[in-house]
Each structure stands twice: as structure tokens, then as C-alpha cells.
Enzyme design. Structure first.
Site, PDB file in Angstrom:
ATOM      1  N   GLU A 165     -99.032 -10.016 -17.318  1.00 57.88           N
ATOM      2  CA  GLU A 165     -97.695 -10.509 -16.987  1.00 57.88           C
ATOM      3  C   GLU A 165     -97.462 -10.640 -15.485  1.00 57.88           C
ATOM      4  OE1 GLU A 165     -97.109  -6.036 -17.767  1.00 57.88           O
ATOM      5  OE2 GLU A 165     -98.523  -7.601 -18.292  1.00 57.88           O
TER       6      GLU A 165
ATOM      7  N   LEU B 129     -97.126  -9.285 -11.451  1.00 54.11           N
ATOM      8  CA  LEU B 129     -96.375  -8.196 -10.813  1.00 54.11           C
ATOM      9  C   LEU B 129     -94.891  -8.352 -11.114  1.00 54.11           C
ATOM     10  CD1 LEU B 129     -98.124  -7.707  -7.365  1.00 54.11           C
ATOM     11  CD2 LEU B 129     -97.891  -6.042  -9.193  1.00 54.11           C
ATOM     12  N   HIS B 130     -94.525  -8.073 -12.341  1.00 61.01           N
ATOM     13  CA  HIS B 130     -93.141  -8.169 -12.791  1.00 61.01           C
ATOM     14  C   HIS B 130     -92.732  -6.852 -13.428  1.00 61.01           C
ATOM     15  CE1 HIS B 130     -93.078 -12.437 -12.003  1.00 61.01           C
ATOM     16  NE2 HIS B 130     -94.256 -12.523 -12.603  1.00 61.01           N
ATOM     17  N   ALA B 131     -91.488  -6.488 -13.260  1.00 55.82           N
ATOM     18  CA  ALA B 131     -90.866  -5.316 -13.879  1.00 55.82           C
ATOM     19  C   ALA B 131     -91.743  -4.065 -13.808  1.00 55.82           C
ATOM     20  CB  ALA B 131     -90.425  -5.628 -15.292  1.00 55.82           C
TER      21      ALA B 131
ATOM     22  N   PRO C  15     -95.109  -3.399 -14.086  1.00 53.70           N
ATOM     23  CA  PRO C  15     -96.245  -3.379 -13.160  1.00 53.70           C
ATOM     24  C   PRO C  15     -95.808  -3.322 -11.692  1.00 53.70           C
ATOM     25  CG  PRO C  15     -96.627  -4.993 -14.876  1.00 53.70           C
ATOM     26  CD  PRO C  15     -95.210  -4.526 -15.018  1.00 53.70           C
TER      27      PRO C  15
END
Length: 93
Positions: free
Chosen positions: A12, A14-16, A18
Site C-alpha cells: 500500500e 507509505l500510507h497510514a 506503514p
């Protein structure tokens, strides 16, 4: 200046979650670190908003840099975290 180029291992990107894991690791390193897309401007790796603002996708190359003492070791740890897409902070960070 120490630099590491690494591909984002989280599917996914580098979102939320991670990004949160990465920012905590960057902060825990105790040295100033910047992160950038391969063709972008560097931002503070310890800033959640800055890291989210990169919009780094899974598989995309990012660049980690620091000119602080101990940067080589810290960047190695952060690069491993990003490349392997670890779901939690390793004890070595």
C-alpha cells in the site's frame, strides 16, 4: 552525507500504518533524517504529515539521507524497515 536508495516494500506504500511505523523508527533513530521520492524534494522523515504527503507507492524508490554522526547505521535500519515492509518496529530500531 549518507544516503540509502530503497524500494518501498509495503504494497500500500507509505500510507497510514506503514507511514506511522516508519516515522516512529525515524524518530527513534535520534538523528535528523530526510526522505524523498527518487525525483522529489526531501522532507523530514520524523513528520507524519510530510511522509504521508510524499504519496510513495509500493515498489517506488525512495531516498533516505542524513549528515549526522551515526547516520550510516540509522539509515541501514530505516532502509531495511522500508524495503521489507515490516509490520512492526524491530527491536534494533
Amino acid at each position: 552525507m549518507a544516503e540509502r536508495r530503497v524500494n518501498v516494500g509495503w504494497a500500500e506504500g507509505l500510507h497510514a500504518r506503514p507511514a506511522s511505523i516508519f516515522v516512529r523508527a525515524a524518530t527513534a533513530s535520534g538523528i535528523p533524517v530526510t526522505i524523498a521520492k527518487a525525483d522529489g524534494n526531501p522532507v523530514n522523515a520524523a513528520s507524519m504529515l510530510a511522509v504521508l504527503g510524499l504519496g510513495a507507492q509500493g515498489g517506488e524508490e525512495i531516498v533516505l539521507t542524513s549528515d549526522a554522526e551515526g547516520a550510516e547505521v540509522a539509515l541501514d535500519r530505516l532502509a531495511k524497515l522500508v524495503a521489507e515492509g515490516l509490520e512492526e518496529l524491530p527491536e534494533t530500531v
